[in-house]
Design an enzyme around this catalytic site. Sequence first.
Site, PDB file in Angstrom:
ATOM      1  N   ARG A  78    -120.058  37.450  59.226  1.00 32.48           N
ATOM      2  CA  ARG A  78    -119.320  38.484  59.982  1.00 32.48           C
ATOM      3  C   ARG A  78    -120.299  39.511  60.570  1.00 32.48           C
ATOM      4  O   ARG A  78    -120.185  39.894  61.726  1.00 32.48           O
ATOM      5  CB  ARG A  78    -118.331  39.222  59.076  1.00 32.48           C
ATOM      6  CG  ARG A  78    -117.310  38.328  58.387  1.00 32.48           C
ATOM      7  CD  ARG A  78    -116.039  38.145  59.195  1.00 32.48           C
ATOM      8  NE  ARG A  78    -115.017  37.507  58.407  1.00 32.48           N
ATOM      9  CZ  ARG A  78    -114.827  36.183  58.301  1.00 32.48           C
ATOM     10  NH1 ARG A  78    -115.608  35.355  58.972  1.00 32.48           N
ATOM     11  NH2 ARG A  78    -113.858  35.696  57.550  1.00 32.48           N
ATOM     12  N   GLU A 113    -102.958  32.546  46.007  1.00 31.78           N
ATOM     13  CA  GLU A 113    -103.203  32.268  47.431  1.00 31.78           C
ATOM     14  C   GLU A 113    -103.502  30.785  47.671  1.00 31.78           C
ATOM     15  O   GLU A 113    -104.657  30.352  47.605  1.00 31.78           O
ATOM     16  CB  GLU A 113    -104.370  33.116  47.956  1.00 31.78           C
ATOM     17  CG  GLU A 113    -104.632  32.871  49.453  1.00 31.78           C
ATOM     18  CD  GLU A 113    -105.808  33.659  50.027  1.00 31.78           C
ATOM     19  OE1 GLU A 113    -106.492  34.366  49.259  1.00 31.78           O
ATOM     20  OE2 GLU A 113    -106.033  33.560  51.242  1.00 31.78           O
ATOM     21  N   LYS A 159     -99.596  34.799  48.344  1.00 29.58           N
ATOM     22  CA  LYS A 159    -100.314  35.015  49.609  1.00 29.58           C
ATOM     23  C   LYS A 159    -100.444  33.661  50.313  1.00 29.58           C
ATOM     24  O   LYS A 159    -101.437  32.944  50.123  1.00 29.58           O
ATOM     25  CB  LYS A 159    -101.690  35.636  49.318  1.00 29.58           C
ATOM     26  CG  LYS A 159    -102.571  35.776  50.552  1.00 29.58           C
ATOM     27  CD  LYS A 159    -103.766  36.679  50.309  1.00 29.58           C
ATOM     28  CE  LYS A 159    -104.718  36.657  51.492  1.00 29.58           C
ATOM     29  NZ  LYS A 159    -105.736  37.687  51.467  1.00 29.58           N
ATOM     30  N   SER A 212    -103.879  35.915  57.447  1.00 33.95           N
ATOM     31  CA  SER A 212    -103.836  35.750  58.914  1.00 33.95           C
ATOM     32  C   SER A 212    -104.409  34.399  59.343  1.00 33.95           C
ATOM     33  O   SER A 212    -103.975  33.841  60.355  1.00 33.95           O
ATOM     34  CB  SER A 212    -104.527  36.910  59.628  1.00 33.95           C
ATOM     35  OG  SER A 212    -105.863  37.072  59.237  1.00 33.95           O
ATOM     36  N   GLY A 213    -105.387  33.878  58.608  1.00 34.09           N
ATOM     37  CA  GLY A 213    -105.821  32.494  58.779  1.00 34.09           C
ATOM     38  C   GLY A 213    -106.369  32.067  60.131  1.00 34.09           C
ATOM     39  O   GLY A 213    -106.266  30.896  60.476  1.00 34.09           O
ATOM     40  N   GLY A 214    -106.901  33.004  60.915  1.00 34.82           N
ATOM     41  CA  GLY A 214    -107.457  32.607  62.211  1.00 34.82           C
ATOM     42  C   GLY A 214    -106.567  32.968  63.389  1.00 34.82           C
ATOM     43  O   GLY A 214    -106.915  32.705  64.546  1.00 34.82           O
ATOM     44  N   ARG A 255    -109.463  39.082  58.504  1.00 40.90           N
ATOM     45  CA  ARG A 255    -109.908  39.150  59.894  1.00 40.90           C
ATOM     46  C   ARG A 255    -108.952  39.928  60.795  1.00 40.90           C
ATOM     47  O   ARG A 255    -109.381  40.705  61.648  1.00 40.90           O
ATOM     48  CB  ARG A 255    -110.109  37.726  60.440  1.00 40.90           C
ATOM     49  CG  ARG A 255    -111.345  37.066  59.915  1.00 40.90           C
ATOM     50  CD  ARG A 255    -111.303  35.575  60.103  1.00 40.90           C
ATOM     51  NE  ARG A 255    -110.317  34.917  59.246  1.00 40.90           N
ATOM     52  CZ  ARG A 255    -110.069  33.610  59.247  1.00 40.90           C
ATOM     53  NH1 ARG A 255    -110.714  32.830  60.084  1.00 40.90           N
ATOM     54  NH2 ARG A 255    -109.183  33.097  58.426  1.00 40.90           N
TER      55      ARG A 255
HETATM   56  C1  5MM Z   1    -111.515  38.121  53.511  1.00 38.57           C
HETATM   57  O1  5MM Z   1    -111.865  36.741  53.307  1.00 38.57           O
HETATM   58  C2  5MM Z   1    -111.552  36.269  52.015  1.00 38.57           C
HETATM   59  C3  5MM Z   1    -112.706  35.708  51.279  1.00 38.57           C
HETATM   60  O2  5MM Z   1    -113.422  34.745  51.924  1.00 38.57           O
HETATM   61  P1  5MM Z   1    -114.646  33.929  51.176  1.00 38.57           P
HETATM   62  O3  5MM Z   1    -114.362  33.872  49.716  1.00 38.57           O
HETATM   63  O4  5MM Z   1    -114.561  32.588  51.844  1.00 38.57           O
HETATM   64  O5  5MM Z   1    -115.888  34.662  51.491  1.00 38.57           O
HETATM   65  C4  5MM Z   1    -110.352  35.320  52.074  1.00 38.57           C
HETATM   66  O6  5MM Z   1    -109.963  34.820  50.818  1.00 38.57           O
HETATM   67  C5  5MM Z   1    -109.205  36.104  52.602  1.00 38.57           C
HETATM   68  O7  5MM Z   1    -108.759  37.003  51.624  1.00 38.57           O
HETATM   69  C6  5MM Z   1    -108.036  35.253  53.032  1.00 38.57           C
HETATM   70  O8  5MM Z   1    -108.437  34.017  53.600  1.00 38.57           O
HETATM   71  C7  5MM Z   1    -107.248  35.984  54.090  1.00 38.57           C
HETATM   72  O9  5MM Z   1    -108.117  36.367  55.124  1.00 38.57           O
HETATM   73  P2  5MM Z   1    -107.681  36.113  56.630  1.00 38.57           P
HETATM   74  O10 5MM Z   1    -108.891  36.487  57.439  1.00 38.57           O
HETATM   75  O11 5MM Z   1    -107.305  34.660  56.749  1.00 38.57           O
HETATM   76  O12 5MM Z   1    -106.482  37.036  56.846  1.00 38.57           O
END
Ligand code: 5MM
Length: 339
Positions: free
Chosen positions: A31, A175, A217, A259-261, A290
């Site tokens: 990021r 999640e 989640k 949000s997943g992308g 994200r």
């Molecule tokens: C914020 O990203 C979280 C951790 O990612 P890594 O363990 O891969 O570094 C991830 O678990 C996040 O909490 C969820 O995927 C939700 O994030 P998004 O960006 O999809 O809303």
Amino acid sequence: MSEIEKIAKQIIAKGRGILAADESTGTMTKRLSSVNVESTAENRLKFRETLFSSEGMKNYIGGVILYDETIKQKTSSGKTIPELIENSGSVPGIKVDTGAKKLAGSSEEKITEGLDRLRERLTEYYKLGARFTKWRAVYNISDKFPSELSIKSNAHALARYAALAQEAKMVPIVEPEVLMDGDHDINKCYEITSKVLKECYKELALHKINLKGTLLKPNMILSGDKSKNKSNSLEIAKITIKCIKENVPSEVPGIAFLSGGQTEVEATQNLNEINKINDTNFLMSFSYGRALQQSALKNWGKNINDTNNTQKIFNHRSKMNGLSTTAKWNIKLENHVSA
Ligand code: 5MM
């Protein structure tokens, strides 16, 4: 009502949702390099402190998911990060899995690890101020995946994690993320997400989890990112609610979607639509990474000392998502941000 049941409701009470700031160092490095900032512990803290000390936290963010490094860091004024979060009326939480690794037996798929020494780590996190936890399992959609092995083994790990988190008096966020990657249609996502959720709740029951003291989640039900058939918000909202209704026990107090992308506005718009037609008793909220941070990060990357404008952008995104939890968002409100 027990303490964990209260906390589960509190963090996604109407108007509020969760900021997922639990990127592991590897993800955070990606990021930060995307905005040309070096990934040092100091810079990771600086960005996160900028978000956690913004006004938007007070009204719209009920909980923040932290990463191991962050929960142990101190702010420039000497406060701990959990103290900073609590000061804005929000609850500190912690990601306790140690990442998704190759699944032996089906090596193109992933199993989430982190059960070893989890009891001890949970005790430590509680002392540091965490009151809720998160564990993420990931599933890919393709002709042959997810396999039964991946669905069953990840559900088992999620349930063992949830049992330990509740034993340590913290709310487990469960999640199971069915990824958006692929060219599948929305019905395929519905079918796979349903299977995954069914298995998760079967295991959670077996492990005697108090569902009132948990949050789910999940992904929203969407077509794959390479699919030619994109659905509109109303279609997404209808099929997402159908999937939740059919597979999530009514004792679960709330759903905090990832949000997943999706783009920032898509994630807000889809949650708003879900809340417009929500005919269930579940609180429907967000736990975005994200979709809450992208624009703020982009601005911060231009000048890491520009706290004011970065916070304005984050406040706006938090407010938009807060409004979507009560179906009060509309696209015209998106024009009002000024950085
Ligand atoms: C914020 O990203 C979280 C951790 O990612 P890594 O363990 O891969 O570094 C991830 O678990 C996040 O909490 C969820 O995927 C939700 O994030 P998004 O960006 O999809 O809303």
